[in-house]
Design a protein around this motif. Structure first.
Motif, PDB file in Angstrom:
ATOM      1  N   HIS A  37     -12.036  -3.458   6.305  1.00 14.65           N
ATOM      2  CA  HIS A  37     -10.765  -3.565   5.597  1.00 14.65           C
ATOM      3  C   HIS A  37     -10.400  -2.308   4.811  1.00 14.65           C
ATOM      4  N   LEU A  38     -11.168  -1.230   4.934  1.00 16.57           N
ATOM      5  CA  LEU A  38     -10.879   0.001   4.187  1.00 16.57           C
ATOM      6  C   LEU A  38     -10.419   1.126   5.102  1.00 16.57           C
ATOM      7  N   LYS A  39      -9.997   0.804   6.311  1.00 20.34           N
ATOM      8  CA  LYS A  39      -9.646   1.853   7.266  1.00 20.34           C
ATOM      9  C   LYS A  39      -8.416   2.651   6.841  1.00 20.34           C
ATOM     10  N   SER A  40      -7.525   2.046   6.086  1.00 23.17           N
ATOM     11  CA  SER A  40      -6.292   2.732   5.673  1.00 23.17           C
ATOM     12  C   SER A  40      -6.333   3.131   4.209  1.00 23.17           C
ATOM     13  N   SER A  41      -7.528   3.346   3.665  1.00 23.29           N
ATOM     14  CA  SER A  41      -7.665   3.690   2.243  1.00 23.29           C
ATOM     15  C   SER A  41      -8.156   5.116   2.078  1.00 23.29           C
ATOM     16  N   GLY A  42      -7.610   6.029   2.876  1.00 27.70           N
ATOM     17  CA  GLY A  42      -8.089   7.407   2.855  1.00 27.70           C
ATOM     18  C   GLY A  42      -7.965   8.086   1.511  1.00 27.70           C
ATOM     19  N   GLU A  43      -6.797   7.973   0.862  1.00 25.81           N
ATOM     20  CA  GLU A  43      -6.611   8.651  -0.414  1.00 25.81           C
ATOM     21  C   GLU A  43      -7.417   7.975  -1.522  1.00 25.81           C
ATOM     22  N   HIS A  44      -7.547   6.660  -1.455  1.00 25.88           N
ATOM     23  CA  HIS A  44      -8.380   5.971  -2.437  1.00 25.88           C
ATOM     24  C   HIS A  44      -9.821   6.459  -2.374  1.00 25.88           C
ATOM     25  N   THR A  45     -10.360   6.589  -1.166  1.00 24.78           N
ATOM     26  CA  THR A  45     -11.737   7.051  -1.020  1.00 24.78           C
ATOM     27  C   THR A  45     -11.885   8.496  -1.460  1.00 24.78           C
ATOM     28  N   TYR A  46     -10.845   9.286  -1.290  1.00 25.16           N
ATOM     29  CA  TYR A  46     -10.909  10.684  -1.735  1.00 25.16           C
ATOM     30  C   TYR A  46     -11.046  10.765  -3.249  1.00 25.16           C
ATOM     31  N   ARG A  47     -10.225  10.015  -3.981  1.00 31.10           N
ATOM     32  CA  ARG A  47     -10.321  10.027  -5.435  1.00 31.10           C
ATOM     33  C   ARG A  47     -11.657   9.460  -5.896  1.00 31.10           C
ATOM     34  N   LEU A  48     -12.110   8.405  -5.212  1.00 28.03           N
ATOM     35  CA  LEU A  48     -13.402   7.811  -5.561  1.00 28.03           C
ATOM     36  C   LEU A  48     -14.534   8.808  -5.342  1.00 28.03           C
ATOM     37  N   TYR A  49     -14.434   9.576  -4.306  1.00 30.14           N
ATOM     38  CA  TYR A  49     -15.448  10.591  -4.012  1.00 30.14           C
ATOM     39  C   TYR A  49     -15.550  11.615  -5.143  1.00 30.14           C
TER      40      TYR A  49
ATOM     41  N   LYS B 121       0.841  -1.190   0.000  1.00 33.30           N
ATOM     42  CA  LYS B 121       0.000   0.000   0.000  1.00 33.30           C
ATOM     43  C   LYS B 121       0.881   1.246   0.000  1.00 33.30           C
ATOM     44  N   VAL B 122       1.383   1.608  -1.163  1.00 40.11           N
ATOM     45  CA  VAL B 122       2.217   2.788  -1.335  1.00 40.11           C
ATOM     46  C   VAL B 122       1.334   3.935  -1.789  1.00 40.11           C
ATOM     47  N   PRO B 123       1.243   5.024  -1.058  1.00 46.52           N
ATOM     48  CA  PRO B 123       0.357   6.133  -1.460  1.00 46.52           C
ATOM     49  C   PRO B 123       0.766   6.739  -2.792  1.00 46.52           C
ATOM     50  N   VAL B 124      -0.205   7.010  -3.638  1.00 45.92           N
ATOM     51  CA  VAL B 124       0.028   7.621  -4.939  1.00 45.92           C
ATOM     52  C   VAL B 124       0.046   9.132  -4.775  1.00 45.92           C
ATOM     53  N   ILE B 125       1.003   9.768  -5.389  1.00 42.07           N
ATOM     54  CA  ILE B 125       1.151  11.212  -5.217  1.00 42.07           C
ATOM     55  C   ILE B 125       0.081  11.965  -5.975  1.00 42.07           C
TER      56      ILE B 125
ATOM     57  N   MET C 136     -12.882 -13.484  -1.825  1.00 45.29           N
ATOM     58  CA  MET C 136     -12.714 -12.118  -1.343  1.00 45.29           C
ATOM     59  C   MET C 136     -11.533 -12.077  -0.389  1.00 45.29           C
ATOM     60  N   ASN C 137     -10.520 -11.304  -0.764  1.00 49.86           N
ATOM     61  CA  ASN C 137      -9.298 -11.184   0.022  1.00 49.86           C
ATOM     62  C   ASN C 137      -8.959  -9.712   0.169  1.00 49.86           C
ATOM     63  N   PRO C 138      -8.624  -9.244   1.384  1.00 51.76           N
ATOM     64  CA  PRO C 138      -8.296  -7.815   1.576  1.00 51.76           C
ATOM     65  C   PRO C 138      -7.166  -7.314   0.689  1.00 51.76           C
ATOM     66  N   GLU C 139      -6.315  -8.221   0.204  1.00 56.73           N
ATOM     67  CA  GLU C 139      -5.236  -7.799  -0.683  1.00 56.73           C
ATOM     68  C   GLU C 139      -5.756  -7.242  -2.000  1.00 56.73           C
ATOM     69  N   GLN C 140      -7.018  -7.490  -2.308  1.00 53.91           N
ATOM     70  CA  GLN C 140      -7.608  -7.013  -3.552  1.00 53.91           C
ATOM     71  C   GLN C 140      -8.041  -5.553  -3.477  1.00 53.91           C
ATOM     72  N   VAL C 141      -8.030  -4.956  -2.304  1.00 55.39           N
ATOM     73  CA  VAL C 141      -8.589  -3.601  -2.132  1.00 55.39           C
ATOM     74  C   VAL C 141      -7.929  -2.576  -3.050  1.00 55.39           C
ATOM     75  N   PRO C 142      -6.592  -2.460  -3.103  1.00 51.83           N
ATOM     76  CA  PRO C 142      -6.000  -1.435  -3.976  1.00 51.83           C
ATOM     77  C   PRO C 142      -6.373  -1.594  -5.446  1.00 51.83           C
ATOM     78  N   VAL C 143      -6.327  -2.817  -5.973  1.00 52.45           N
ATOM     79  CA  VAL C 143      -6.644  -3.002  -7.384  1.00 52.45           C
ATOM     80  C   VAL C 143      -8.135  -2.783  -7.636  1.00 52.45           C
ATOM     81  N   LEU C 144      -8.986  -3.067  -6.660  1.00 49.34           N
ATOM     82  CA  LEU C 144     -10.416  -2.794  -6.815  1.00 49.34           C
ATOM     83  C   LEU C 144     -10.682  -1.296  -6.922  1.00 49.34           C
ATOM     84  N   PHE C 145      -9.987  -0.513  -6.125  1.00 48.80           N
ATOM     85  CA  PHE C 145     -10.117   0.945  -6.241  1.00 48.80           C
ATOM     86  C   PHE C 145      -9.639   1.423  -7.611  1.00 48.80           C
TER      87      PHE C 145
END
Length: 583
Positions: A187-199, A5-9, A132-141
């Protein structure tokens, strides 16, 4: 492979094609460092590596020989993607790498023509049955952002409806469904930036709703994506100004979302209990079903996401047990009847179109289709189509909904109320007609279920002759246009299979995956994890006591045979009109 989970700039919003490509390159470089997906100035070592340069060459090729060579190369990439997806092993095995396979598929979906269609088909099947595996979260976003971009700035801008738009909406539904389940599981507690872009992306999607008003099959998926996205990004929507710094984003996502997760409605919880009772031979199944009926009013709540999840879970139980099917159909019958009665009391039904959640009724038609096609015994399949009532007798009051089978929904006509109330029900009838075409196509050539298909075919032809609403007849044209395409060799049993009418891809396992994931979080462990049954073993009941129990229920239930109800036999092949509007 593990996902880091490397944050995207770059902050991606649906603004330009350049930013979309930058996000894509950043994602591939950060999350898949071992795979050379970047554009290189030298010749790539791997001839099958998927690069942005390859996608551009494929779409811009004009020379016939170049087109042929690039097409062959793209098909090899698709074959590798199919193997990594585990399409033949239900997404499991040492050779399976779902994050990489899904990333390759969504990138190959940028190619024009048949490669795009086949890449989306692979995504659809894999997202339906994969674990369903939590490792899929980044690619799902990443897939979610790509789907929203494609819909808002490509598909929705065109003058006509294309088959790829229907597939994009189906992929979007499955992706957001998985993200919603992961959200409920915490499983989305550490996906702050992903949720921001999705928003940000969801703001653009809401402006595209009007484009799909004539097509409830797509509109229901768009509404689900919007509703699920709103739930996932709830804290972001309420405090938009908190996203000015990334520190605030992560702080808010941890403090606010953590308090709101791990809460589901009683209707969904009891549906999970029913599903577990079925697979643990519980003697208290009838008691749990009675408790479930107490929460039928929750189907009318404004937030209908848990209701949709509950229907998916209960539909999985109904594929194995006749009592569960009876409760499921009673719940939806009461939901539709009470919604129509409520609207008749209003001065103007059209002004209250949004006051009833028609999306629940539409999702129910897809759940009922799954039971008709994949019920564990033939009597379950017939009951889902005919219902429990005596269908040989015409209804005394057509405005009263007797049941919630396909046959009952076709016979229902709330015409005695205000004329505008008919506007509230046409989307359900659209879903019934659309799924009848899908089922006739699916059962084509199945000799063991010839009678069931003939009954469906006759019901469909009768409805086409009697239907006066052109919007409902559009469902026939949409489904037939999907079926008119050539068979996809990358999802068929034989890559050398001759060209034939395509089997429309329908969700078969996703309800099982949702029930399994949520039950592990919200219910105490009652035994070993319930494995996903293979498709070839579906006709054999895993629970021995169910067959005798169901036969006792059937003896007490008056239900005519299909041959008595539809004595006229029609050809097995469904006539498909040459309709090229969507291609």
């Amino acid at each position: 492979m593990p996902i880091f989970k490397v944050p995207v700039i770059h902050r991606f919003g649906i603004l330009s094609n350049r930013q979309h490509k930058e996000l894509q390159k950043e994602f591939l470089r950060k999350y898949f460092p071992s795979h050379s997906y970047e554009i290189r100035h030298d010749k790539p070592l791997n001839p099958l590596e998927i690069t942005e340069n390859f996608i551009q060459k494929f779409n811009d090729a004009t020379n016939p020989q170049d087109k042929k060579d690039l097409l062959e190369l793209a098909k090899k990439m698709l074959a590798r993607c199919k193997r990594r997806s585990g399409l033949g092993t239900l997404g499991s095995g040492k050779h399976v790498d779902l994050p990489v396979a899904w990333t390759e598929a969504i990138i190959l979906a940028q190619c024009k023509g048949e490669i795009q269609e086949e890449a989306l088909d692979i995504l659809l099947i894999s997202l339906d049955h994969a674990p369903m595996n939590p490792e899929q979260v980044p690619v799902l976003f990443f897939i979610a952002e790509s789907i929203l971009y494609r819909i808002c700035y490509d598909a929705a801008q065109k003058s006509y409806l294309y088959s790829s738009e229907i597939k994009l909406s189906k992929v979007g539904f499955l992706v957001f469904l998985r993200l919603l389940v992961f959200h409920l599981c915490g499983h989305l507690k550490s996906s702050g930036e992903h949720t921001y872009r999705l928003y940000i992306d969801l703001k653009a999607l809401s402006a595209c709703e009007v484009c799909y008003q004539p097509y409830p099959n797509i509109l229901s998926a768009v509404h689900f994506m919007l509703k699920a996205g709103e739930t996932i990004c709830r804290g972001d929507i309420r405090k938009d100004n908190l996203f000015r710094t990334m520190t605030t984003i992560h702080h808010y996502s941890h403090s606010d979302l953590e308090q709101k997760e791990n809460k589901i409605q009683p209707f969904l919880w009891h549906s999970l209990v029913v599903w577990v009772c079925i697979h643990n031979n519980s003697s208290r199944l009838d008691e749990v079903l009675q408790h479930l009926l107490f929460y039928k009013d929750e189907l009318h709540q404004k937030n209908w996401l848990d209701s949709v999840l509950g229907l998916l879970v209960l539909g999985e139980a109904a594929k194995l047990n006749l009592s569960c099917l009876k409760v499921l159909m009673d719940l939806v019958r009461d939901f539709i009847s009470s919604s129509m009665s409520l609207q008749k009391q209003k001065d103007s039904c059209m002004q209250n179109l949004s006051s009833w959640s028609w999306e629940i009724g539409y999702v129910y038609t897809t759940v009922l289709r799954d039971i008709c096609l994949n019920g564990i015994i033939s009597d379950l399949q017939k009951t889902a189509f005919l219902g429990f009532c005596d269908c040989t007798k015409p209804p005394k009051h057509p405005e009263e909904l007797r049941g919630a089978s396909f046959f009952d929904l076709l016979q229902y006509s709330p015409s005695d109320g205000p004329h505008d109330c008919e506007e509230l029900f046409w989307v359900i009838r659209y879903g019934v007609v659309y799924n009848l075409v899908v089922m006739c196509n699916e059962l084509c050539g199945d000799v063991s279920r010839e009678g069931l298909r003939n009954a469906m075919w006759n019901a469909l032809q009768k409805q086409k002759n009697n239907e006066r609403d052109g919007r409902v007849l559009e469902a026939v044209r949409v489904a037939e246009a999907e079926a008119n395409g050539p068979a996809n060799p990358f999802i068929s049993s034989s890559a050398n299979a001759p060209s034939s009418p395509r089997t429309l891809i329908s969700c078969q396992y996703v309800g099982w995956r949702v029930a399994s994931a949520l039950s592990q979080v919200y219910l105490p462990p009652t035994g070993p994890n319930i494995p996903l049954p293979s498709k070839s073993k579906q006709k054999v009941s895993p629970v021995k006591y169910q067959y005798s129990e169901q036969r006792d229920v059937e003896k007490r239930t008056a239900r005519p045979s299909l041959r008595y109800l539809f004595p006229t036999h029609k050809p097995l092949s469904l006539p498909l009109c040459p309709f090229h509007l969507f291609f």
